[in-house]
Design a protein around this motif. Structure first.
Motif, PDB file in Angstrom:
ATOM      1  N   ALA A 126       0.842  -1.206   0.000  1.00 12.73           N
ATOM      2  CA  ALA A 126       0.000   0.000   0.000  1.00 12.73           C
ATOM      3  C   ALA A 126       0.869   1.245   0.000  1.00 12.73           C
ATOM      4  O   ALA A 126       1.941   1.275   0.581  1.00 12.73           O
ATOM      5  CB  ALA A 126      -0.893   0.005   1.240  1.00 12.73           C
ATOM      6  N   PRO A 127       0.425   2.322  -0.685  1.00 12.49           N
ATOM      7  CA  PRO A 127       1.174   3.568  -0.665  1.00 12.49           C
ATOM      8  C   PRO A 127       1.296   4.109   0.754  1.00 12.49           C
ATOM      9  O   PRO A 127       0.431   3.892   1.599  1.00 12.49           O
ATOM     10  CB  PRO A 127       0.319   4.505  -1.539  1.00 12.49           C
ATOM     11  N   ALA A 128       2.380   4.818   1.001  1.00 10.95           N
ATOM     12  CA  ALA A 128       2.613   5.363   2.336  1.00 10.95           C
ATOM     13  C   ALA A 128       1.557   6.398   2.672  1.00 10.95           C
ATOM     14  O   ALA A 128       1.089   7.148   1.822  1.00 10.95           O
ATOM     15  CB  ALA A 128       4.001   6.002   2.398  1.00 10.95           C
ATOM     16  N   GLY A 129       1.188   6.453   3.919  1.00 13.23           N
ATOM     17  CA  GLY A 129       0.227   7.445   4.380  1.00 13.23           C
ATOM     18  C   GLY A 129      -1.173   7.111   3.921  1.00 13.23           C
ATOM     19  O   GLY A 129      -1.483   6.022   3.482  1.00 13.23           O
ATOM     20  N   GLY A 130      -2.034   8.100   4.007  1.00 11.18           N
ATOM     21  CA  GLY A 130      -3.398   7.907   3.536  1.00 11.18           C
ATOM     22  C   GLY A 130      -4.382   7.812   4.678  1.00 11.18           C
ATOM     23  O   GLY A 130      -4.084   7.321   5.751  1.00 11.18           O
ATOM     24  N   SER A 131      -5.540   8.330   4.436  1.00  7.72           N
ATOM     25  CA  SER A 131      -6.590   8.295   5.435  1.00  7.72           C
ATOM     26  C   SER A 131      -7.872   7.867   4.751  1.00  7.72           C
ATOM     27  O   SER A 131      -8.106   8.170   3.596  1.00  7.72           O
ATOM     28  CB  SER A 131      -6.759   9.692   6.060  1.00  7.72           C
ATOM     29  N   ASP A 132      -8.699   7.117   5.470  1.00  9.11           N
ATOM     30  CA  ASP A 132      -9.957   6.663   4.905  1.00  9.11           C
ATOM     31  C   ASP A 132     -11.095   7.634   5.195  1.00  9.11           C
ATOM     32  O   ASP A 132     -12.247   7.337   4.893  1.00  9.11           O
ATOM     33  CB  ASP A 132     -10.304   5.273   5.448  1.00  9.11           C
ATOM     34  N   LYS A 133     -10.790   8.772   5.769  1.00  8.24           N
ATOM     35  CA  LYS A 133     -11.805   9.782   6.023  1.00  8.24           C
ATOM     36  C   LYS A 133     -12.214  10.425   4.696  1.00  8.24           C
ATOM     37  O   LYS A 133     -11.363  10.881   3.930  1.00  8.24           O
ATOM     38  CB  LYS A 133     -11.265  10.854   6.972  1.00  8.24           C
ATOM     39  N   PRO A 134     -13.502  10.455   4.364  1.00  8.74           N
ATOM     40  CA  PRO A 134     -13.931  11.027   3.087  1.00  8.74           C
ATOM     41  C   PRO A 134     -13.521  12.494   2.951  1.00  8.74           C
ATOM     42  O   PRO A 134     -13.501  13.245   3.928  1.00  8.74           O
ATOM     43  CB  PRO A 134     -15.449  10.872   3.118  1.00  8.74           C
ATOM     44  N   LEU A 135     -13.195  12.884   1.737  1.00 14.96           N
ATOM     45  CA  LEU A 135     -12.852  14.277   1.446  1.00 14.96           C
ATOM     46  C   LEU A 135     -14.133  15.105   1.468  1.00 14.96           C
ATOM     47  O   LEU A 135     -15.067  14.834   0.706  1.00 14.96           O
ATOM     48  CB  LEU A 135     -12.188  14.359   0.073  1.00 14.96           C
ATOM     49  N   ASP A 136     -14.186  16.094   2.331  1.00 18.15           N
ATOM     50  CA  ASP A 136     -15.407  16.895   2.433  1.00 18.15           C
ATOM     51  C   ASP A 136     -15.453  17.918   1.307  1.00 18.15           C
ATOM     52  O   ASP A 136     -14.436  18.317   0.732  1.00 18.15           O
ATOM     53  CB  ASP A 136     -15.492  17.576   3.796  1.00 18.15           C
ATOM     54  N   GLN A 137     -16.653  18.361   0.973  1.00 17.36           N
ATOM     55  CA  GLN A 137     -16.845  19.230  -0.177  1.00 17.36           C
ATOM     56  C   GLN A 137     -16.244  20.617   0.045  1.00 17.36           C
ATOM     57  O   GLN A 137     -15.795  21.253  -0.914  1.00 17.36           O
ATOM     58  CB  GLN A 137     -18.338  19.332  -0.505  1.00 17.36           C
ATOM     59  N   ALA A 138     -16.196  21.099   1.276  1.00 16.07           N
ATOM     60  CA  ALA A 138     -15.586  22.397   1.540  1.00 16.07           C
ATOM     61  C   ALA A 138     -14.103  22.374   1.167  1.00 16.07           C
ATOM     62  O   ALA A 138     -13.579  23.327   0.577  1.00 16.07           O
ATOM     63  CB  ALA A 138     -15.763  22.773   3.018  1.00 16.07           C
ATOM     64  N   THR A 139     -13.422  21.270   1.502  1.00 17.02           N
ATOM     65  CA  THR A 139     -12.010  21.133   1.146  1.00 17.02           C
ATOM     66  C   THR A 139     -11.842  21.051  -0.359  1.00 17.02           C
ATOM     67  O   THR A 139     -10.902  21.621  -0.938  1.00 17.02           O
ATOM     68  CB  THR A 139     -11.409  19.886   1.812  1.00 17.02           C
ATOM     69  N   LEU A 140     -12.752  20.337  -1.027  1.00 17.65           N
ATOM     70  CA  LEU A 140     -12.694  20.228  -2.478  1.00 17.65           C
ATOM     71  C   LEU A 140     -12.831  21.590  -3.140  1.00 17.65           C
ATOM     72  O   LEU A 140     -12.046  21.943  -4.035  1.00 17.65           O
ATOM     73  CB  LEU A 140     -13.801  19.291  -2.971  1.00 17.65           C
ATOM     74  N   PHE A 141     -13.790  22.383  -2.723  1.00 21.54           N
ATOM     75  CA  PHE A 141     -13.986  23.693  -3.329  1.00 21.54           C
ATOM     76  C   PHE A 141     -12.808  24.629  -3.020  1.00 21.54           C
ATOM     77  O   PHE A 141     -12.437  25.462  -3.855  1.00 21.54           O
ATOM     78  CB  PHE A 141     -15.303  24.306  -2.851  1.00 21.54           C
ATOM     79  N   ALA A 142     -12.211  24.477  -1.834  1.00 24.25           N
ATOM     80  CA  ALA A 142     -11.014  25.260  -1.511  1.00 24.25           C
ATOM     81  C   ALA A 142      -9.860  24.862  -2.420  1.00 24.25           C
ATOM     82  O   ALA A 142      -9.087  25.714  -2.877  1.00 24.25           O
ATOM     83  CB  ALA A 142     -10.636  25.056  -0.042  1.00 24.25           C
ATOM     84  N   ALA A 143      -9.739  23.556  -2.698  1.00 24.17           N
ATOM     85  CA  ALA A 143      -8.682  23.073  -3.588  1.00 24.17           C
ATOM     86  C   ALA A 143      -8.865  23.626  -4.998  1.00 24.17           C
ATOM     87  O   ALA A 143      -7.888  23.989  -5.664  1.00 24.17           O
ATOM     88  CB  ALA A 143      -8.678  21.551  -3.613  1.00 24.17           C
ATOM     89  N   ARG A 144     -10.093  23.710  -5.456  1.00 21.75           N
ATOM     90  CA  ARG A 144     -10.345  24.260  -6.790  1.00 21.75           C
ATOM     91  C   ARG A 144      -9.904  25.720  -6.873  1.00 21.75           C
ATOM     92  O   ARG A 144      -9.371  26.153  -7.909  1.00 21.75           O
ATOM     93  CB  ARG A 144     -11.836  24.138  -7.127  1.00 21.75           C
ATOM     94  N   ARG A 145     -10.093  26.466  -5.807  1.00 22.66           N
ATOM     95  CA  ARG A 145      -9.636  27.863  -5.803  1.00 22.66           C
ATOM     96  C   ARG A 145      -8.116  27.927  -5.822  1.00 22.66           C
ATOM     97  O   ARG A 145      -7.529  28.782  -6.499  1.00 22.66           O
ATOM     98  CB  ARG A 145     -10.202  28.590  -4.581  1.00 22.66           C
ATOM     99  N   GLU A 146      -7.464  27.029  -5.091  1.00 19.34           N
ATOM    100  CA  GLU A 146      -5.994  27.009  -5.075  1.00 19.34           C
ATOM    101  C   GLU A 146      -5.438  26.674  -6.455  1.00 19.34           C
ATOM    102  O   GLU A 146      -4.409  27.218  -6.867  1.00 19.34           O
ATOM    103  CB  GLU A 146      -5.494  26.000  -4.045  1.00 19.34           C
ATOM    104  N   VAL A 147      -6.099  25.765  -7.171  1.00 17.17           N
ATOM    105  CA  VAL A 147      -5.637  25.386  -8.509  1.00 17.17           C
ATOM    106  C   VAL A 147      -5.636  26.595  -9.439  1.00 17.17           C
ATOM    107  O   VAL A 147      -4.711  26.784 -10.243  1.00 17.17           O
ATOM    108  CB  VAL A 147      -6.528  24.257  -9.085  1.00 17.17           C
ATOM    109  N   LEU A 148      -6.648  27.424  -9.347  1.00 17.69           N
ATOM    110  CA  LEU A 148      -6.734  28.602 -10.216  1.00 17.69           C
ATOM    111  C   LEU A 148      -5.641  29.615  -9.912  1.00 17.69           C
ATOM    112  O   LEU A 148      -5.340  30.469 -10.754  1.00 17.69           O
ATOM    113  CB  LEU A 148      -8.117  29.259 -10.054  1.00 17.69           C
ATOM    114  N   GLU A 149      -5.041  29.526  -8.728  1.00 15.86           N
ATOM    115  CA  GLU A 149      -3.973  30.460  -8.344  1.00 15.86           C
ATOM    116  C   GLU A 149      -2.584  29.952  -8.707  1.00 15.86           C
ATOM    117  O   GLU A 149      -1.591  30.649  -8.502  1.00 15.86           O
ATOM    118  CB  GLU A 149      -4.048  30.727  -6.838  1.00 15.86           C
ATOM    119  N   VAL A 150      -2.485  28.724  -9.236  1.00 17.57           N
ATOM    120  CA  VAL A 150      -1.181  28.198  -9.661  1.00 17.57           C
ATOM    121  C   VAL A 150      -0.644  29.075 -10.793  1.00 17.57           C
ATOM    122  O   VAL A 150      -1.373  29.406 -11.740  1.00 17.57           O
ATOM    123  CB  VAL A 150      -1.314  26.731 -10.123  1.00 17.57           C
TER     124      VAL A 150
END
Length: 324
Positions: free
Chosen positions: A197-221
């Motif tokens: 198995a790959p190192a690390g990792g969590s089985d906690k589902p990714l919440d939608q607030a984090t997803l939308f925050a990630a989308r904003r970060e991508v646009l700032e790359v």
């Protein structure tokens, strides 16, 4: 140090990789589409974990997943929902269809007739559906992954260009290696895979607030102006390939639309972000060019007669357009 959003996506990537063996590029592209708020069309032989991958993605997200098996007798209402008559009070109540889920798997999409494909087109393009005179908004998190089988074409309805253009990415997946298939056997038998198995990792589902925050970060790359020009020249080259090589002029009938430029820009930024960088490199653009452009190019008859596919055309253009 990665941001909290990046760490959450790395955990999601590891979560999927522990359950899907031998499809690392496919997994990465799934996450890129998720970051870019786009849809994916996947082509591959049966048994290559296409359905399983999107199912696992649905498990790793805070949201719901639904699979629709496309068949020739499918109706638009089977996707959008329909109004149900209530004899108690003589009213009609709208019953939502599968498109109101967050992650929708359209399995063997090319087996459904044009009316069904048109209903899906509105949902993918406008993030809404219309039933009668009423328009209903779809969830903020809405992603379609469609699959099609390259081996069987009898009884299918090829997707029109307008429908294809709504897909952010068109992926072609192949068979795993011998070592990867051995791991698949172990996983199928339910054996423990802690060492692999790959190192690390969590089985906690990714919440939608984090997803939308990630989308904003991508646009700032950051994308340098020279790289932005390089990206545009790649797309423009599909419309005027003869400017780079006279032999290419007879290969393409139509090039990519401005939607391709937007998609390539966002996908290159998302790939850089997933790899822990705050800037885009030429490799990001070149890596994503195939999946972004292959379904947006229409080959000329001469190219098809010579057995030339869109991947060959894209590779030739990448080799000829100057890298800054």
């Amino acid at each position: 140090m990665p941001s909290s959003s990046q760490q959450a996506f790395h955990d999601l990537q590891n979560f999927i990789a522990r359950r899907i063996i031998g499809q690392r590029t496919f997994i990465e592209r799934l996450l890129i589409a998720l970051l870019c708020d786009g849809h994916i069309l996947v082509e591959g032989a049966p048994g290559l974990a296409k359905t399983r991958a999107v199912n696992v993605l649905g498990q790793g997200l805070e949201g719901d997943f639904h699979r629709v098996q496309f068949t020739p007798d499918l109706l638009p209402a089977d996707l959008t929902g329909t109004e149900i008559y209530r004899p108690q009070d003589g009213s009609f109540v709208f019953q939502q269809g599968p498109l109101f889920h967050n992650i929708v798997l359209a399995d063997e999409i090319n087996r459904a007739p044009a009316k069904v494909q048109a209903a899906l087109l509105e949902a993918m393009a406008e993030r809404q559906i219309t039933v009668g005179r009423v328009t209903y908004k779809l969830p903020a998190l809405f992603m379609v992954m469609a699959t099609q089988n390259p081996l069987e074409h009898e009884g299918t309805y090829p997707l029109p260009e307008a429908q294809l253009d709504r897909f952010l990415l068109y992926l072609k997946i192949g068979y795993p290696s011998a070592a990867e298939e051995k791991e698949i056997l172990r996983l199928a038998r339910g054996e423990a895979r802690q060492d692999a198995a790959p190192a690390g990792g969590s089985d906690k589902p990714l919440d939608q607030a984090t997803l939308f925050a990630a989308r904003r970060e991508v646009l700032e790359v950051h994308m340098a102006e020279a790289l932005e020009e390089y990206l545009l020249q790649l797309v423009l080259a599909t419309r005027n390939p003869g400017a780079y090589d006279a032999s290419l002029a007879g290969w393409l009938q139509y090039g990519a639309s401005p939607r391709a430029s937007i998609a390539l820009d966002r996908c290159a930024r998302a790939r850089a972000w997933l790899n822990g960088r705050d800037f885009v490199t030429p490799e990001d653009i070149q890596e994503m060019a195939f999946d972004v452009l292959r379904h947006r190019l229409i080959l000329a008859y001469e190219a098809e007669a010579e057995g030339i596919d869109t991947d060959r055309v894209i590779a030739e253009l990448i080799a000829r357009v100057a890298v800054p």
